[in-house]
Design a protein around this motif. Structure first.
Motif, mmCIF file in Angstrom:
data_model
loop_
_atom_site.group_PDB
_atom_site.id
_atom_site.type_symbol
_atom_site.label_atom_id
_atom_site.label_comp_id
_atom_site.label_asym_id
_atom_site.label_seq_id
_atom_site.Cartn_x
_atom_site.Cartn_y
_atom_site.Cartn_z
ATOM 1 N N GLN A 138 -1.597 5.985 2.463
ATOM 2 C CA GLN A 138 -2.678 5.121 2.973
ATOM 3 C C GLN A 138 -2.379 4.667 4.393
ATOM 4 O O GLN A 138 -3.248 4.754 5.266
ATOM 5 N N ARG B 187 -8.939 6.881 8.142
ATOM 6 C CA ARG B 187 -9.604 5.873 7.317
ATOM 7 C C ARG B 187 -9.562 4.539 8.029
ATOM 8 O O ARG B 187 -8.667 4.279 8.827
ATOM 9 N N ARG C 84 -2.894 7.344 6.887
ATOM 10 C CA ARG C 84 -4.324 7.605 7.160
ATOM 11 C C ARG C 84 -4.919 6.552 8.085
ATOM 12 O O ARG C 84 -5.744 6.866 8.927
ATOM 13 N N TYR C 85 -4.493 5.297 7.917
ATOM 14 C CA TYR C 85 -4.986 4.251 8.815
ATOM 15 C C TYR C 85 -4.452 4.461 10.229
ATOM 16 O O TYR C 85 -5.189 4.344 11.205
ATOM 17 N N ILE D 126 0.863 -1.186 0.000
ATOM 18 C CA ILE D 126 0.000 0.000 0.000
ATOM 19 C C ILE D 126 0.897 1.232 0.000
ATOM 20 O O ILE D 126 2.104 1.130 0.203
#
Length: 132
Positions: free
Chosen positions: A31, A40, A34-35, A27
């Motif tokens: 990403q 997210r 953000r996790y 990924i």
């Protein structure tokens, strides 16, 4: 503790940078960021990859348990009985005197083998299950 904090804690425990972990997980760094910041939530498939990569369970990551180990107390005691059986060879001989991190690694390996062999009958070849 939130999912993002647990992801970061496990990444830190492995000594991985965000960039390294993202690359190995397939990924983007954005990403993963953000996790980890709880901006997210990952899809279930990615959550499973996180658990495998971070050597923990999805239950731990989503907060269903505070135990990050992959094995409960029953698995550990079952494994120790297995290890103490002299018929099981020398592979696990040093388990009881190993550091905790090594014990966890050996336990995960044993659980993998046990899961792969589940349902296999004595007459089946190793790694194959009956097709009956």
């Amino acid at each position: 503790m939130t999912l993002g904090r647990r992801l970061r804690e496990r990444r830190d425990r492995l000594g991985k940078t965000q960039l390294d972990a993202a690359r190995e997980l397939g990924i983007s760094n954005v990403q993963l960021s953000r996790y980890e910041s709880d901006d997210r939530k990952p899809e279930p498939e990615l959550l499973g990859r996180f658990a495998e990569y971070y050597r923990t369970t999805t239950d731990y990551l989503v907060g269903r348990t505070d135990d990050p180990t992959m094995a409960g107390p029953n698995a550990r005691s079952e494994f120790e009985r297995f290890v103490n059986n002299p018929e099981h060879g020398v592979f696990f001989k040093d388990y009881l005197n190993a550091p905790d991190e090594r014990k966890e690694e050996m336990l995960r390996f044993w659980e993998f083998i046990r899961e792969k062999e589940r349902g296999r009958k004595p007459e089946d070849r190793q790694g194959e299950q009956s097709r009956s």
